[in-house]
Design an enzyme around this catalytic site. Structure first.
Site, PDB file in Angstrom:
ATOM      1  N   THR A 134       5.670   6.490   0.984  1.00 35.69           N
ATOM      2  CA  THR A 134       4.937   6.307   2.470  1.00 35.69           C
ATOM      3  C   THR A 134       4.667   4.747   2.237  1.00 35.69           C
ATOM      4  OG1 THR A 134       4.320   8.471   2.495  1.00 35.69           O
ATOM      5  CG2 THR A 134       3.204   7.067   3.756  1.00 35.69           C
ATOM      6  N   ASP A 152      -1.596  -2.324  -6.266  1.00 34.46           N
ATOM      7  CA  ASP A 152      -1.608  -1.483  -5.367  1.00 34.46           C
ATOM      8  C   ASP A 152      -0.826  -0.275  -5.851  1.00 34.46           C
ATOM      9  OD1 ASP A 152      -1.551   0.019  -2.992  1.00 34.46           O
ATOM     10  OD2 ASP A 152      -0.718  -1.680  -1.844  1.00 34.46           O
ATOM     11  N   MET A 172       0.922  -1.329   0.210  1.00 35.89           N
ATOM     12  CA  MET A 172      -0.090  -0.021   0.134  1.00 35.89           C
ATOM     13  C   MET A 172       0.894   1.183  -0.031  1.00 35.89           C
ATOM     14  SD  MET A 172      -1.582  -0.430   3.700  1.00 35.89           S
ATOM     15  CE  MET A 172      -0.518  -0.068   5.216  1.00 35.89           C
ATOM     16  N   PRO A 173       1.866   1.297  -0.825  1.00 37.19           N
ATOM     17  CA  PRO A 173       2.730   2.438  -0.750  1.00 37.19           C
ATOM     18  C   PRO A 173       2.012   3.638  -1.479  1.00 37.19           C
ATOM     19  CG  PRO A 173       3.546   0.876  -2.209  1.00 37.19           C
ATOM     20  CD  PRO A 173       2.447   0.289  -1.580  1.00 37.19           C
ATOM     21  N   PHE A 174       2.183   4.912  -1.132  1.00 38.27           N
ATOM     22  CA  PHE A 174       1.842   6.066  -1.871  1.00 38.27           C
ATOM     23  C   PHE A 174       3.088   6.495  -2.079  1.00 38.27           C
ATOM     24  CE2 PHE A 174       0.731  10.813  -1.750  1.00 38.27           C
ATOM     25  CZ  PHE A 174      -0.042  10.648  -2.811  1.00 38.27           C
TER      26      PHE A 174
END
Length: 135
Positions: A73, A39, A1-3
């Site tokens: 993140t 993701d 779930m990286p941004f």
């Protein structure tokens, strides 16, 4: 779930190159952090020279105006070995596919927890998933 946020000097990269950067980041995330391929949340920011500052030689690394700031993140829990493998793979991928000098690949990882994410609908999906796995 990286941004992922990628910042660079305006007009330094063409749209096709930015797409290649995006894909290289994703390949490296999938390989080293086992991120699911779908993701995929990334934003690219072009900056004018008056908004983009960096040390040209901090830690004896010679940077150029092709510098990419890559901020990721992601959920905490990755090992130092995973992180260093990720950095190496990403720099190599970008140097071979986009011809970006490894010296111009600046990466910072920002760890957080499941409760820090909402993917929409005003819900903490990952937190709810984690609680469901515990029961």
């Amino acid at each position: 779930m990286p941004f992922i946020r990628v910042s660079y000097l305006q007009e330094r990269y063409q749209p096709q190159q930015l797409e290649q950067v995006s894909q290289a980041i994703m390949r490296s995330l999938v390989q080293h952090f086992k991120v699911p391929a779908d993701d995929y949340f990334q934003v690219f920011h072009a900056h004018q020279a008056s908004e983009f500052f960096y040390s040209k030689n901090y830690l004896d690394i010679e940077r150029s105006d092709s510098l990419l700031y890559i901020q990721i993140t992601l959920k905490s829990g990755r090992t130092a070995e995973q992180k260093t493998g990720f950095y190496a793979m990403l720099a190599e991928e970008l140097s071979t596919t986009v011809k970006i000098r490894k010296e111009d690949v600046f990466v910072v990882l920002v760890d957080n927890e499941y409760a820090d994410w909402s993917f929409g609908n005003g819900m903490a999906q990952m937190l709810q998933r984690a609680i469901g796995e515990e029961s």
